[in-house]
Structures are given as structure tokens and as C-alpha cells.
Enzyme design. Structure first.
Site, PDB file in Angstrom:
ATOM      1  N   GLU A 122       0.927  -1.180  -0.069  1.00  0.00           N
ATOM      2  CA  GLU A 122      -0.171  -0.019   0.234  1.00  0.00           C
ATOM      3  C   GLU A 122       1.008   1.324   0.143  1.00  0.00           C
ATOM      4  O   GLU A 122       1.728   1.395   0.702  1.00  0.00           O
ATOM      5  CB  GLU A 122      -0.917  -0.213   1.155  1.00  0.00           C
ATOM      6  CG  GLU A 122      -1.852   1.217   1.136  1.00  0.00           C
ATOM      7  CD  GLU A 122      -2.954   1.417   2.267  1.00  0.00           C
ATOM      8  OE1 GLU A 122      -2.536   0.571   3.410  1.00  0.00           O
ATOM      9  OE2 GLU A 122      -3.717   2.064   2.190  1.00  0.00           O
ATOM     10  N   GLY A 254       2.701   2.313  11.253  1.00  0.00           N
ATOM     11  CA  GLY A 254       2.456   1.270  12.188  1.00  0.00           C
ATOM     12  C   GLY A 254       2.188   0.139  11.843  1.00  0.00           C
ATOM     13  O   GLY A 254       3.039  -0.695  12.460  1.00  0.00           O
ATOM     14  N   MET A 256       0.178  -2.953   8.725  1.00  0.00           N
ATOM     15  CA  MET A 256      -0.430  -2.947   7.523  1.00  0.00           C
ATOM     16  C   MET A 256      -1.235  -4.262   7.381  1.00  0.00           C
ATOM     17  O   MET A 256      -0.931  -5.414   7.842  1.00  0.00           O
ATOM     18  CB  MET A 256       0.649  -3.070   6.089  1.00  0.00           C
ATOM     19  CG  MET A 256      -0.049  -3.219   4.880  1.00  0.00           C
ATOM     20  SD  MET A 256      -1.017  -1.827   4.282  1.00  0.00           S
ATOM     21  CE  MET A 256      -2.206  -2.746   3.293  1.00  0.00           C
ATOM     22  N   GLU A 257      -2.604  -3.865   6.834  1.00  0.00           N
ATOM     23  CA  GLU A 257      -3.646  -5.187   6.986  1.00  0.00           C
ATOM     24  C   GLU A 257      -3.583  -6.040   5.879  1.00  0.00           C
ATOM     25  O   GLU A 257      -4.618  -6.573   5.351  1.00  0.00           O
ATOM     26  CB  GLU A 257      -5.088  -4.426   6.854  1.00  0.00           C
ATOM     27  CG  GLU A 257      -5.428  -3.550   5.496  1.00  0.00           C
ATOM     28  CD  GLU A 257      -5.131  -2.186   5.631  1.00  0.00           C
ATOM     29  OE1 GLU A 257      -4.115  -1.588   6.089  1.00  0.00           O
ATOM     30  OE2 GLU A 257      -5.621  -1.359   4.603  1.00  0.00           O
ATOM     31  N   ASN A 258      -2.600  -6.510   5.208  1.00  0.00           N
ATOM     32  CA  ASN A 258      -2.559  -7.422   4.098  1.00  0.00           C
ATOM     33  C   ASN A 258      -3.237  -8.671   4.642  1.00  0.00           C
ATOM     34  O   ASN A 258      -3.374  -9.081   5.468  1.00  0.00           O
ATOM     35  CB  ASN A 258      -1.014  -7.904   3.974  1.00  0.00           C
ATOM     36  CG  ASN A 258      -0.093  -6.867   3.900  1.00  0.00           C
ATOM     37  OD1 ASN A 258      -0.164  -5.929   3.151  1.00  0.00           O
ATOM     38  ND2 ASN A 258       0.790  -6.819   4.880  1.00  0.00           N
ATOM     39  N   GLU A 291      -5.779  -3.088  12.414  1.00  0.00           N
ATOM     40  CA  GLU A 291      -5.543  -4.006  11.115  1.00  0.00           C
ATOM     41  C   GLU A 291      -6.336  -5.013  11.059  1.00  0.00           C
ATOM     42  O   GLU A 291      -6.815  -5.687  10.022  1.00  0.00           O
ATOM     43  CB  GLU A 291      -4.179  -4.399  11.532  1.00  0.00           C
ATOM     44  CG  GLU A 291      -3.141  -3.382  11.549  1.00  0.00           C
ATOM     45  CD  GLU A 291      -3.039  -2.267  10.594  1.00  0.00           C
ATOM     46  OE1 GLU A 291      -3.734  -2.346   9.581  1.00  0.00           O
ATOM     47  OE2 GLU A 291      -2.750  -1.163  10.924  1.00  0.00           O
ATOM     48  N   HIS A 294      -9.692  -4.290   9.550  1.00  0.00           N
ATOM     49  CA  HIS A 294      -9.526  -3.820   7.914  1.00  0.00           C
ATOM     50  C   HIS A 294     -10.089  -5.124   7.496  1.00  0.00           C
ATOM     51  O   HIS A 294     -10.197  -4.980   5.970  1.00  0.00           O
ATOM     52  CB  HIS A 294      -7.999  -3.480   7.823  1.00  0.00           C
ATOM     53  CG  HIS A 294      -7.839  -2.213   7.800  1.00  0.00           C
ATOM     54  ND1 HIS A 294      -8.496  -1.103   7.289  1.00  0.00           N
ATOM     55  CD2 HIS A 294      -6.694  -1.212   8.142  1.00  0.00           C
ATOM     56  CE1 HIS A 294      -8.160   0.058   7.312  1.00  0.00           C
ATOM     57  NE2 HIS A 294      -7.175  -0.069   7.837  1.00  0.00           N
TER      58      HIS A 294
HETATM   59  N1  PHE Z   1      -3.365   0.807   5.642  1.00  0.00           N
HETATM   60  C1  PHE Z   1      -2.379   1.062   6.913  1.00  0.00           C
HETATM   61  C2  PHE Z   1      -3.237   1.079   8.011  1.00  0.00           C
HETATM   62  O1  PHE Z   1      -4.003   2.108   8.397  1.00  0.00           O
HETATM   63  C3  PHE Z   1      -1.327   2.113   6.994  1.00  0.00           C
HETATM   64  C4  PHE Z   1      -0.421   2.106   6.003  1.00  0.00           C
HETATM   65  C5  PHE Z   1      -0.522   2.970   4.667  1.00  0.00           C
HETATM   66  C6  PHE Z   1       0.664   1.215   6.134  1.00  0.00           C
HETATM   67  C7  PHE Z   1       0.663   2.678   3.735  1.00  0.00           C
HETATM   68  C8  PHE Z   1       1.706   1.169   5.096  1.00  0.00           C
HETATM   69  C9  PHE Z   1       1.523   1.977   3.906  1.00  0.00           C
HETATM   70  O2  PHE Z   1      -3.719   0.337   8.855  1.00  0.00           O
HETATM   71 ZN    ZN Z   2      -5.822   1.480   8.517  1.00  0.00          ZN
END
Ligand code: PHE
Ligand code: ZN
Length: 850
Positions: A122, A254, A256-258, A291, A294
Site C-alpha cells: 500500500e 504503524g 499493514m492489513e495485508n 488492522e 480492516h
Molecule cells: N493501511 C495501513 C493502516 O492504516 C497504513 C499504511 C499505509 C501502512 C501505507 C503502510 C503503508 O492500517
Molecule cells: Zn488503517
């Protein structure tokens, strides 16, 4: 690196991709400088799209070969991607690229951290892994084979076959490429299991590097609590056989919600009583929840395009704040969130970086992971819930999940669901998404013949690109008290829709005292011309915990402003009020601690600037010191008693109750240290058996300039622990007197343990300088120069983290001509660097354009 003028991308230009992706097969042959990625992607024409141009994103890839339907092709390659002619109808695209994770310092795409491979995709990082339509509205199932010598080889979805030196994963849920993840390394699992509400058994793991395995238990408990909570409150069940979390030391954000494979900054998941503070524990619990949540709000329902980022982030922040409120104290959480919102989001909204919750243009999307999109985005959802009510909110969310599961959705889709459930027209409400800036809400009152009237007026100052503002829908929670402090009208929601609007109450025996914007029912700046007697009254009597805190905060502000502007001495109403708070056993310790805290110096500077007064950072700093000393003297007899009362017996627990006690104990210790020269803090440091007590004592000692021995002791004790060392770095800058802050930060950047390539360490040191208001803005200009030097050094290495830290300069317009000139000189010096990243260039030119 950067060619020609950076391009602005507009929401209005959105068009769907000409092809749908039916499925994706990826094979990774891992090698530090020559990883091979082989892809097989089945495309079919998208019946919903007119434009059939075939373009795949791809950056910094070394293409070895490409085929369509098995036949070699020679595609056209640019720095942004690949294009080629394609057959009519469905076809299979294959290619092989080579990439170099070991030299990837930007921490985007596939990179290495402490010997392990990991990914961050992301927003637009997948294009650094292979050629692909790297946009969130292109969703597909992924099958991934990872080949490497590492004992742990992970990707998204469920595990399929594995053997010596390879593992295959299949993710049955269609997802955009930004949710792709791969991890490989010599990792240790902290395993557990969870049974979902329909009885499905899920394997859970937190993977960490050797040595960190004793710091996983808390995160695992937080994960299970989150899973239960999302089932109970939102009816959302987990949807794979396995859920993995991996801790990495080098990470820009912080976490990442992969899908099925969350990647965490190790600072946001690893916890132990000896190395983590109460605040760390609370934050870790919240981020794990965030996360995990998400999985539905972000993954199952994702964003059509990056302008819709708040669709997943605002909602998920809102959900994690509900979770924290349920797990801990709702009023404490609300107050902390508002402190944070005012500190970060209001500053953004009132300055050159202001943008709508849903922006309509960007140059670099990474620059829009902001407090506005996240925190104001969550506030907007809170307001929506307040306006439609809890039941309608629950129905709307059910409909949202039912209608849009599997979609890449928009804010329009989101609001439509609420319109359909409630029959309301939300056109006006939508302005919260499309218009930037914080509304200022002024209020006048009148009382005559038992009739009480409140007249509100809203005004939003212009923001970049938006000179004129239309009125917003503002839910104003109001309660009325009589002069004895009894509530004559319990909280009621006034719905303001016009620029100016009055609300009346009849039949009141006497003029009431209004408690306005209870619970901070809207993210606005309330301008109420009231006096400190009324504030003191609300501080003593308001039944709304938020507004009670707010009254104390307003009182503190007005006291400090009088001290700064007129050289007044600390107001006794404030001192008496705070003494009463300190002694009020009916108030929980955490709330008392929050009430004893003063507004941040940056917030005071902003308040002065809003009044047309040029803030002097040094004068603000000194006023805060003077007020703290006056509080200590005023409370002298009570402080030791409260400190003693707040000692927690037994083994450490990070729960809200003991943490709140420790917070109040530390607040009293800090005040007391201004009288005892740090004696009690030395004792606490020596006897502390947890990080909260140890580091708070050290901070107090450093501030009193009597902590050198303890600082060295702390270093000797913790030099092996990266996360504690981040604290060690940050603390010294944070506790410095203004004239020393930049010197100390500079000295720390020369310390052998300083590593600018690690975002946590960089932020701990230079972020702490930027956060030290009087230190950063010291009239020598040394703070500005040091930060600029390091941003220049970091930009070629890590544009994302560099750009984020440029925000330190966003408030330049507040200050005097000399400081403005010094800040702009540094901004221009950075802007003049050859090959500056698009990220940093965009941030600084927006700041410059103010
Ligand atoms: N999507 C992540 C979050 O808010 C944040 C994020 C954005 C991490 C871009 C990495 C890169 O939970
Ligand atoms: Zn988020």
C-alpha cells in the site's frame, strides 16, 4: 530520478481499467540482490470499461521476458510501466522480472529488514514487485509460490502445499494488489487458535525474530479480543483458516492489513512489562484491532481508488476507537482522541496542507495518509452515527456489508447505504467529506421570561483551493445546568444545518449554564465568549466527563494566555480547581491525570495565532514551567498522599485501571519533582520493575537536569533492545531545555546506535526534535537546520518517511518574520536538491505555497 513536472491526479478523471483480472499466479525465487518474480495473469476485457489500452504499472523492474498466450512479446517499457497490444477476448500474460530487495531502502515493494524478506504494497508498492494493474479497483485471487532457504515462507490466504525450501499459498478472496504480502525469514511463531462464531477453527501466529518471542503474548490476546469484538458488535467473522502477524523492525508506518498476513512495525506489536509503557500497551492493542478490523472494512470491501482512502481508514479508526472504549474507559479514550485530533489534525486543517477527508487531487498518494483522512475521517463517522442514531447506524452497516462485500466502493456508496436505511438526504452532510478546514462555531445566548436561546454561527476559513465554504451539518450535543450545578436538561442533539441557527428552551426557572458540544460531538472549534468563573463552575459540576475535562482545559488555556500575553500570575481559580480534581476520589485516576495535563505548547501557539497574536515559543515554554511550578506549590500537601495512594501492588498489568493509577502517580511525581529536585523520582527509578515507572522517572530526572547517572544506567541496561533504545533517543531530546534540544538531537545523530535508515530511530530522534515546540523553534534556527540536513540525507533513501516529517514545517506562518524567514530558507534549501523525491517535493511545495 524525477522526470519533468510531477503529475497531479484528479478524482474527476477516474475511469475503470479496461480488463478484469481472473486470477494471478506468482512465483518468487528469493535472492537478496536478484530475486526473480515470475507471474501468470489471466485477463479478460472489462465490459464496464470503454478504454481498452493495456498498460501495466511497473517501476524499477528488470524485465527478462514477457509472453501473451505463450508467445514472446516485446512490450514498450517506460519508467512507469509496460504497454503492449493484446488480443481481443481473454488472454494470459506472463513475465519474469528481477528485483533487488537488499538495496531497497525505501521500504516499499519487496525489501529486507534484519535478514528477513518482507513487503509493503500500500498504496502503490506492488508495481515495484512485478508488472500489474496496480490500482485498488482491480481485484483478483492470488496463488503464490515462495522459494527460498528460509524456515518460514509466508504469503496471503491459506497454506497450500509446502516442502523443503518452498511454500505455496492460495488466497480465495479477490483482493487488490496493495493487500499482497510476502514474508520469508528465520522467524519464530507465537501460535494460538481461535474458534469463530460459526465454529470455524482458525490458526493464529505472531512471527518474530529470535529474542522477541517473549513479547508476543499481549498482542495475541489483543488479536483474540478483536476477533470476538468484531463478531459481537459488527457481526463480522474471520474468513480464512489462518491469520498471521509478522513484526518487522524497518517499517515506514504503524502496520499493514495485508489479507491474512498483517505486517507490523515491531514497535506496534512487541510488548513486555519491562520494555513497554502503559501507553505502548494501549497503542498496540488498538493497532492490532485496527488492522484486524480492516479485514472487513478495507479488504472484503475495499476502495475504488485512492481518493476514497477514508472509506476504509476513517471507518476502521472509528471502529478501533469503539473497541478501545469498550475495552477501557470510554471517556478517557474520547478525551485522548480529542487531544490528538487537536494536536495533529487541527494543525493540518488550519495550514497549507489542509485537504478534504476525501481529497480530489494528489501528486503522491503516500502524502495523504494523514490525520485528516484517518482521524477526521473517523470523526465524520461518529457524527453520522450521532445524527442517525445507534439503531440506524447498525442497520446501515449491515446493509453496507451485504451490498458491497467484494466491491471496490466509494464514499457515495457508503452514504447511499445510510440514505436508504434512514430516508435522510445526506447531500449536505457530504460536505464533511469534500470540504477542508475546521469550522469555527461561535455561540451567543439570551434569557428572558423563562425562555433560553442559543444562537450558533459557523464559519470555515478558506483552505488551499477552497476559498468559499458552505455550511456543514453539525450535531451539537447540549445539556443545561442550573446555578446549583443540577442538570435541568440532559444531553440533547441539536442539528445545525445553516450558517446561523437558534435553538430555544421554554419554561426555565432561571438562566441556565450551557454545556455545549458534549463528548466533542463535532470536530469544530467552539468559540464561546465566557468567563473563567463559568469554566470553573463546569469543571466542578458538568455531568459530561468530556466537557468537564474541557472546562479545565479552557481554564488552563486562559490562565496560560493571560500569563503569556500580560505577564499575569497563575490564576487561583485554576489552581483551586485542579487541587479539587486531584483530591476528587470519585473521579478515576486516569481522568484526573488527564485533567492535570496542560495544553500542548504548539496548541497554545495556534490559539495565539488564531487571535492575531504572534506566538513566542520561548515565552510559551516559560509560562508552562511557571504554571507547573505554581501547581506544585499549590498542591504541595496533597501530592505525596495521592502518589502513595496510586501505588499499584502485585504483578504488573497493563489494564486500564492500574495504568490509570500509574498515570496519576507519575503526574504527581512530575509536579512534586519541581519542589524536591527529583528526590522521589530517583527512588522510583531505582525501584521500578516496569518500563512505565522506570522511564517516567528518568524523564522527570532529565527535565530537572539531575538524571545523567540514570541515563547511563538505562543505556547499559537496555542497549541490546532496539525498541527501548528508541525511547532512550527520544527522551533526551524531549526532556531538553529549549536551547539544548537541537544540540542534543545533533549529538544523538552522531551516536553509534543512531541509524537514519531505520524509520523508528530516525523519528525517535528528529521527530522528537520537531515535537519539542520551543526547542525546534528556538530562535537560533538550529532546530530547523538540523532537521533540514537530515531530511536531505534521508530523501534519496526513504522518500516516504522524509515527506511525512516535512510536516514539521507546516506551521511556519504562525511565527514572527525572523523565524518564517529561517524556516523558508530551509524549505527552499531542501527543494533545491537535485532529484528530490516526488513525495518530498509535493509536501514542501504545498507548504511553501501557503
Ligand atoms: N493501511 C495501513 C493502516 O492504516 C497504513 C499504511 C499505509 C501502512 C501505507 C503502510 C503503508 O492500517
Ligand atoms: Zn488503517
Amino acid at each position: 530520478m524525477r522526470d519533468a513536472a510531477p503529475q497531479t491526479i484528479f478524482l474527476k478523471d477516474y475511469t475503470p481499467f479496461g480488463y478484469i483480472v481472473q486470477d494471478v499466479h506468482l512465483t518468487f525465487k528469493l535472492a537478496p540482490r536478484a530475486t526473480r518474480v515470475i507471474s501468470r495473469i489471466r485477463f479478460a476485457p472489462n465490459p464496464g470499461a470503454d478504454n481498452k489500452t493495456f498498460f501495466l504499472h511497473g517501476e524499477q523492474l528488470d524485465l527478462k521476458w514477457a509472453k501473451i498466450n505463450g508467445a514472446q512479446i516485446k512490450p514498450a517499457i517506460t519508467p512507469e510501466g509496460l504497454s503492449t497490444d493484446v488480443p481481443e477476448g481473454a488472454f494470459t500474460f506472463e513475465c519474469e522480472v528481477e528485483i533487488s530487495p537488499e538495496t531497497n531502502t525505501a521500504l516499499e515493494g519487496l525489501y529486507m529488514s534484519g535478514g528477513m524478506y518482507c513487503t509493503q504494497c500500500e498504496a502503490e508498492g506492488f508495481r515495484k514487485i512485478t508488472y500489474y494493474p496496480d490500482r485498488p479497483d482491480v481485484m483478483s485471487t492470488f496463488t503464490v509460490r515462495v522459494e527460498g532457504p528460509h524456515p518460514v515462507l509466508l504469503s496471503n490466504g491459506n497454506p497450500a502445499t509446502s516442502g523443503e525450501h518452498f511454500a505455496e499459498w492460495h488466497d480465495p478472496w479477490p483482493k487488490p494488489a496493495y493487500l499482497f504480502a510476502l514474508v520469508a525469514g528465520d522467524l519464530i511463531a507465537h501460535p494460538d487458535r481461535f474458534t469463530t462464531m460459526s465454529g470455524k477453527d482458525v490458526e493464529l501466529n505472531i512471527y518474530v525474530r529470535k529474542g522477541d518471542e517473549d513479547k508476543c503474548a499481549f498482542g495475541m490476546e489483543a488479536l483474540k479480543k478483536s476477533m470476538v469484538w468484531d463478531e459481537k458488535v459488527y457481526g463480522r467473522e474471520y474468513d480464512l483458516d489462518i491469520f498471521n502477524i509478522v513484526a518487522v523492525d524497518d517499517f515506514n508506518m504503524g502496520a499493514m492489513e495485508n489479507k491474512g498476513l498483517n505486517v507490523f512495525n515491531s514497535s506496534c506489536v512487541l510488548a513486555s512489562p519491562e520494555t513497554s509503557t502503559d501507553a505502548n500497551f494501549e497503542r498496540i492493542e488498538a493497532i492490532i484491532a485496527h488492522e484486524y478490523f480492516h479485514n472487513w472494512t478495507g479488504n472484503r470491501i475495499t476502495c475504488r481508488d485512492w481518493f476514497q482512502l477514508c472509506l476504509k481508514e476513517g471507518l476502521t479508526v472509528y471502529r478501533d476507537s469503539q473497541f478501545t472504549s469498550d475495552m477501557r474507559s470510554a471517556s478517557v479514550k474520547r478525551i485522548s482522541d480529542v487531544i490528538d485530533l487537536r494536536g495533529r489534525q487541527f494543525a493540518e486543517d488550519g495550514g497549507p496542507l489542509a485537504h478534504p477527508v476525501r481529497p480530489d487531487r494528489f501528486v503522491e498518494i503516500n502524502n495523504f495518509y494523514t490525520a485528516t483522512v484517518y482521524e477526521k475521517g473517523a470523526e465524520v463517522i461518529g457524527m453520522l452515527k450521532t445524527l442517525v442514531g445507534d439503531d440506524a447506524y447498525a442497520k446501515a452497516l449491515d446493509l453496507y456489508f451485504e451490498r458491497h462485500d467484494g466491491d471496490a466502493a466509494t464514499i457515495e456508496d457508503w452514504l447511499q447505504v445510510f440514505e436508504d436505511v434512514t430516508g435522510r438526504n445526506l447531500k449536505r452532510f457530504k460536505r464533511w467529506y469534500t470540504s477542508a478546514g475546521t469550522p469555527q462555531l461561535s455561540v451567543k445566548e439570551s434569557f428572558k421570561n423563562g425562555r433560553y436561546k442559543l444562537t450558533f454561527r459557523q464559519e470555515t476559513p478558506p483552505t488551499p483551493g477552497q476559498p468559499q465554504k458552505k455550511p456543514r451539518v453539525i450535531p451539537i450535543a447540549v445539556g443545561l445546568l442550573d446555578e446549583s450545578g443540577a442538570e435541568v436538561l440532559p444531553t440533547q442533539i441539536l442539528e445545525m444545518t445553516k450558517r446561523q441557527q437558534s435553538f430555544k428552551w421554554e419554561g426555565l426557572a432561571s438562566k441556565p449554564v450551557p454545556s455545549i458540544l458534549r463528548g466533542f460531538s463535532a470536530p469544530v472549534i467552539l468559540k464561546r465568549y465566557t468567563d473563567d468563573d463559568e469554566r470553573a463552575f463546569l469543571l466542578a459540576h458538568d455531568t459530561d466527563p468530556f466537557n468537564r475535562w474541557e472546562a479545565g482545559r479552557e481554564l488552563a488555556k486562559s490562565t496560560l494566555l493571560n500569563m503569556i500575553e500580560d505577564g499575569a500570575s497563575p490564576d487561583t481559580r485554576y489552581l483551586d480547581g485542579m487541587l479539587a480534581v486531584l483530591r476528587d476520589d470519585a473521579l478515576d485516576p486516569a481522568t484526573r491525570a488527564l485533567m492535570l495535563g496542560l495544553p500542548s505548547q504548539s496548541e497554545l501557539a495556534q490559539t495565539l495565532a488564531d487571535k492575531g497574536v504572534v506566538p513566542d515559543p520561548q515565552a510559551i515554554y516559560e509560562a508552562v514551567q511557571t504554571l507547573n511550578l505554581a501547581m506544585a506549590q499549590h498542591m504541595q500537601d496533597t501530592l505525596p498522599r495521592i502518589y502513595a495512594q496510586c501505588q499499584v501492588e502485585g504483578p504488573y498489568s497493563p489494564d486500564a485501571e492500574p495504568a490509570g493509577k500509574r498515570e496519576l502517580a507519575i503526574a504527581t511525581l512530575g509536579l512534586g519533582s519541581r519542589l524536591d529536585g527529583g528526590k522521589a523520582a530517583k527512588d522510583q527509578f531505582a525501584s521500578a520493575d516496569n518500563m512505565t515507572l522506570q522511564i517516567s522517572a528518568l524523564a522527570i530526572l532529565l527535565r530537572q537536569k539531575v538524571g545523567d547517572t540514570e541515563l547511563d544506567q538505562f543505556y547499559a541496561q537496555w542497549k541490546h533492545d532496539r525498541l527501548v533504545m528508541d525511547k532512550w533517543f527520544g527522551l533526551q531530546v524531549g526532556a531538553a531545555v529549549p536551547e539544548d534540544a537541537a544540540y542534543i538531537a545533533e549529538k544523538l545523530t552522531q551516536h553509534p546506535d543512531f541509524d537514519h535508515k531505520n524509520p523508528n530511530r530516525f523519528r525517535a530522534t528528529l521527530g522528537a526534535l520537531a515535537a519539542h515546540h520551543a526547542g525546534f523553534h528556538h530562535i537560533s534556527g538550529r532546530g530547523y537546520t538540523l532537521l533540514a540536513d537530515w531530511l536531505i540525507t534521508l530523501d534519496p533513501i526513504n522518500p516516504q518517511t522524509t515527506a511525512r516529517m516535512c510536516a514539521a514545517f507546516q506551521t511556519w506562518k504562525r511565527y514572527d518574520p525572523k523565524r518564517q524567514e529561517m524556516i523558508l530558507a530551509e524549505v527552499d534549501r531542501i527543494l533545491a536538491q537535485p532529484n528530490l523525491s516526488r513525495d518530498t517535493a509535493e509536501m514542501l511545495s504545498r507548504i511553501r505555497a501557503a
